[in-house]
Design a protein around this motif. Sequence first.
Motif, PDB file in Angstrom:
ATOM      1  N   GLY A  19       0.819  -1.201   0.000  1.00  0.00           N
ATOM      2  CA  GLY A  19       0.000   0.000   0.000  1.00  0.00           C
ATOM      3  C   GLY A  19       0.852   1.250   0.000  1.00  0.00           C
ATOM      4  N   PHE A  20       0.179   2.369  -0.082  1.00  0.00           N
ATOM      5  CA  PHE A  20       0.822   3.675  -0.058  1.00  0.00           C
ATOM      6  C   PHE A  20       0.505   4.348   1.275  1.00  0.00           C
ATOM      7  CE2 PHE A  20      -0.266   2.750  -4.450  1.00  0.00           C
ATOM      8  CZ  PHE A  20       0.957   2.926  -5.085  1.00  0.00           C
ATOM      9  N   PHE A  21       1.534   4.812   1.957  1.00  0.00           N
ATOM     10  CA  PHE A  21       1.418   5.570   3.197  1.00  0.00           C
ATOM     11  C   PHE A  21       0.744   4.759   4.301  1.00  0.00           C
ATOM     12  CE2 PHE A  21       1.507   8.695  -0.273  1.00  0.00           C
ATOM     13  CZ  PHE A  21       2.672   9.359   0.062  1.00  0.00           C
ATOM     14  N   THR A  22      -0.586   4.685   4.297  1.00  0.00           N
ATOM     15  CA  THR A  22      -1.311   3.944   5.321  1.00  0.00           C
ATOM     16  C   THR A  22      -2.249   2.954   4.655  1.00  0.00           C
ATOM     17  OG1 THR A  22      -3.063   5.606   5.384  1.00  0.00           O
ATOM     18  CG2 THR A  22      -1.245   5.883   6.948  1.00  0.00           C
ATOM     19  N   LEU A  67      14.126   1.258 -13.919  1.00  0.00           N
ATOM     20  CA  LEU A  67      13.909   2.543 -13.244  1.00  0.00           C
ATOM     21  C   LEU A  67      12.653   2.529 -12.369  1.00  0.00           C
ATOM     22  CD1 LEU A  67      14.864   5.115 -16.034  1.00  0.00           C
ATOM     23  CD2 LEU A  67      16.131   4.564 -13.948  1.00  0.00           C
ATOM     24  N   THR A  68      11.586   1.946 -12.878  1.00  0.00           N
ATOM     25  CA  THR A  68      10.340   1.897 -12.113  1.00  0.00           C
ATOM     26  C   THR A  68      10.505   1.023 -10.877  1.00  0.00           C
ATOM     27  OG1 THR A  68       9.138   2.126 -14.190  1.00  0.00           O
ATOM     28  CG2 THR A  68       7.859   1.483 -12.273  1.00  0.00           C
ATOM     29  N   THR A  69      11.187  -0.093 -11.036  1.00  0.00           N
ATOM     30  CA  THR A  69      11.431  -0.966  -9.889  1.00  0.00           C
ATOM     31  C   THR A  69      12.317  -0.270  -8.860  1.00  0.00           C
ATOM     32  OG1 THR A  69      11.256  -2.897 -11.347  1.00  0.00           O
ATOM     33  CG2 THR A  69      12.257  -3.244  -9.187  1.00  0.00           C
ATOM     34  N   LEU A  70      13.320   0.439  -9.321  1.00  0.00           N
ATOM     35  CA  LEU A  70      14.192   1.190  -8.419  1.00  0.00           C
ATOM     36  C   LEU A  70      13.395   2.273  -7.683  1.00  0.00           C
ATOM     37  CD1 LEU A  70      17.080   1.650  -7.393  1.00  0.00           C
ATOM     38  CD2 LEU A  70      17.403   3.208  -9.318  1.00  0.00           C
ATOM     39  N   PHE A  71      12.535   2.980  -8.412  1.00  0.00           N
ATOM     40  CA  PHE A  71      11.683   3.995  -7.801  1.00  0.00           C
ATOM     41  C   PHE A  71      10.777   3.372  -6.733  1.00  0.00           C
ATOM     42  CE2 PHE A  71       7.702   6.458  -7.726  1.00  0.00           C
ATOM     43  CZ  PHE A  71       8.194   7.682  -7.330  1.00  0.00           C
ATOM     44  N   GLU A  72      10.225   2.208  -7.037  1.00  0.00           N
ATOM     45  CA  GLU A  72       9.377   1.524  -6.062  1.00  0.00           C
ATOM     46  C   GLU A  72      10.188   1.105  -4.835  1.00  0.00           C
ATOM     47  OE1 GLU A  72       7.042  -2.671  -5.811  1.00  0.00           O
ATOM     48  OE2 GLU A  72       6.671  -1.469  -7.605  1.00  0.00           O
ATOM     49  N   TYR A  73      11.389   0.616  -5.058  1.00  0.00           N
ATOM     50  CA  TYR A  73      12.254   0.217  -3.941  1.00  0.00           C
ATOM     51  C   TYR A  73      12.559   1.418  -3.033  1.00  0.00           C
ATOM     52  CZ  TYR A  73      16.342  -1.252  -1.333  1.00  0.00           C
ATOM     53  OH  TYR A  73      17.224  -1.508  -0.319  1.00  0.00           O
ATOM     54  N   VAL A  74      12.935   2.540  -3.634  1.00  0.00           N
ATOM     55  CA  VAL A  74      13.226   3.744  -2.858  1.00  0.00           C
ATOM     56  C   VAL A  74      11.975   4.217  -2.125  1.00  0.00           C
ATOM     57  CG1 VAL A  74      13.878   6.190  -3.038  1.00  0.00           C
ATOM     58  CG2 VAL A  74      15.171   4.451  -4.293  1.00  0.00           C
ATOM     59  N   SER A  75      10.829   4.127  -2.775  1.00  0.00           N
ATOM     60  CA  SER A  75       9.570   4.502  -2.121  1.00  0.00           C
ATOM     61  C   SER A  75       9.304   3.631  -0.906  1.00  0.00           C
ATOM     62  CB  SER A  75       8.403   4.387  -3.103  1.00  0.00           C
ATOM     63  OG  SER A  75       8.551   5.289  -4.157  1.00  0.00           O
ATOM     64  N   GLY A  76       9.657   2.358  -1.005  1.00  0.00           N
ATOM     65  CA  GLY A  76       9.506   1.460   0.142  1.00  0.00           C
ATOM     66  C   GLY A  76      10.459   1.804   1.274  1.00  0.00           C
ATOM     67  N   GLN A  77      11.664   2.203   0.922  1.00  0.00           N
ATOM     68  CA  GLN A  77      12.660   2.560   1.934  1.00  0.00           C
ATOM     69  C   GLN A  77      12.319   3.863   2.650  1.00  0.00           C
ATOM     70  OE1 GLN A  77      15.214   0.421   2.780  1.00  0.00           O
ATOM     71  NE2 GLN A  77      14.009  -0.865   1.423  1.00  0.00           N
ATOM     72  N   THR A  78      11.592   4.741   1.991  1.00  0.00           N
ATOM     73  CA  THR A  78      11.231   6.034   2.574  1.00  0.00           C
ATOM     74  C   THR A  78       9.810   6.039   3.137  1.00  0.00           C
ATOM     75  OG1 THR A  78      10.531   6.856   0.408  1.00  0.00           O
ATOM     76  CG2 THR A  78      12.804   7.306   1.091  1.00  0.00           C
ATOM     77  N   TRP A  86       3.786  -8.579  -0.560  1.00  0.00           N
ATOM     78  CA  TRP A  86       4.372  -8.263  -1.870  1.00  0.00           C
ATOM     79  C   TRP A  86       5.879  -8.068  -1.749  1.00  0.00           C
ATOM     80  CZ3 TRP A  86       1.856  -8.716  -6.324  1.00  0.00           C
ATOM     81  CH2 TRP A  86       2.416  -8.172  -7.473  1.00  0.00           C
ATOM     82  N   LYS A  87       6.588  -8.369  -2.815  1.00  0.00           N
ATOM     83  CA  LYS A  87       8.035  -8.156  -2.881  1.00  0.00           C
ATOM     84  C   LYS A  87       8.351  -7.306  -4.105  1.00  0.00           C
ATOM     85  CE  LYS A  87       8.900 -11.369   0.300  1.00  0.00           C
ATOM     86  NZ  LYS A  87       8.272 -10.956   1.489  1.00  0.00           N
ATOM     87  N   THR A  88       9.404  -6.522  -4.035  1.00  0.00           N
ATOM     88  CA  THR A  88       9.806  -5.688  -5.167  1.00  0.00           C
ATOM     89  C   THR A  88      10.081  -6.540  -6.398  1.00  0.00           C
ATOM     90  OG1 THR A  88      10.807  -4.150  -3.605  1.00  0.00           O
ATOM     91  CG2 THR A  88      11.412  -3.885  -5.905  1.00  0.00           C
TER      92      THR A  88
END
Length: 119
Positions: A19-22, A67-78, A86-88
Amino acid sequence: MFLGSVADIYLDVKYDFYGFFTKGVDFEYLLIFIFIYPATNSVFLNFYPQSKSLSRKALYLTVWVVLTTLFEYVSGQTEVFYYNEWKTLYSFFCYPFLYIAMVLNLKMIRRLQVIDKQK
């Protein structure tokens, strides 16, 4: 956008895989749906090498998937994005199909426009 939102609704809200945020749909999710998805899709399709070789198209698609996967990974880290089941890596294998579906949809729309102009 429709396919992305349906996937998000099922995988986030119904199954709670990610999910996103909450948890659930909230205002921030709507911002992502309204701004991020359309912008990303528009940039991808705008620069897609339509008249180039298959290898050039494959390279373009691969760069976008990475790039999209990397963006998703960074979004998960932040903590913009969270994972439960789910897994990246799953996203990495889903993105090519989603991007190909967008290209095929664009081709269909362009063909329909040509047919419409011929009438």
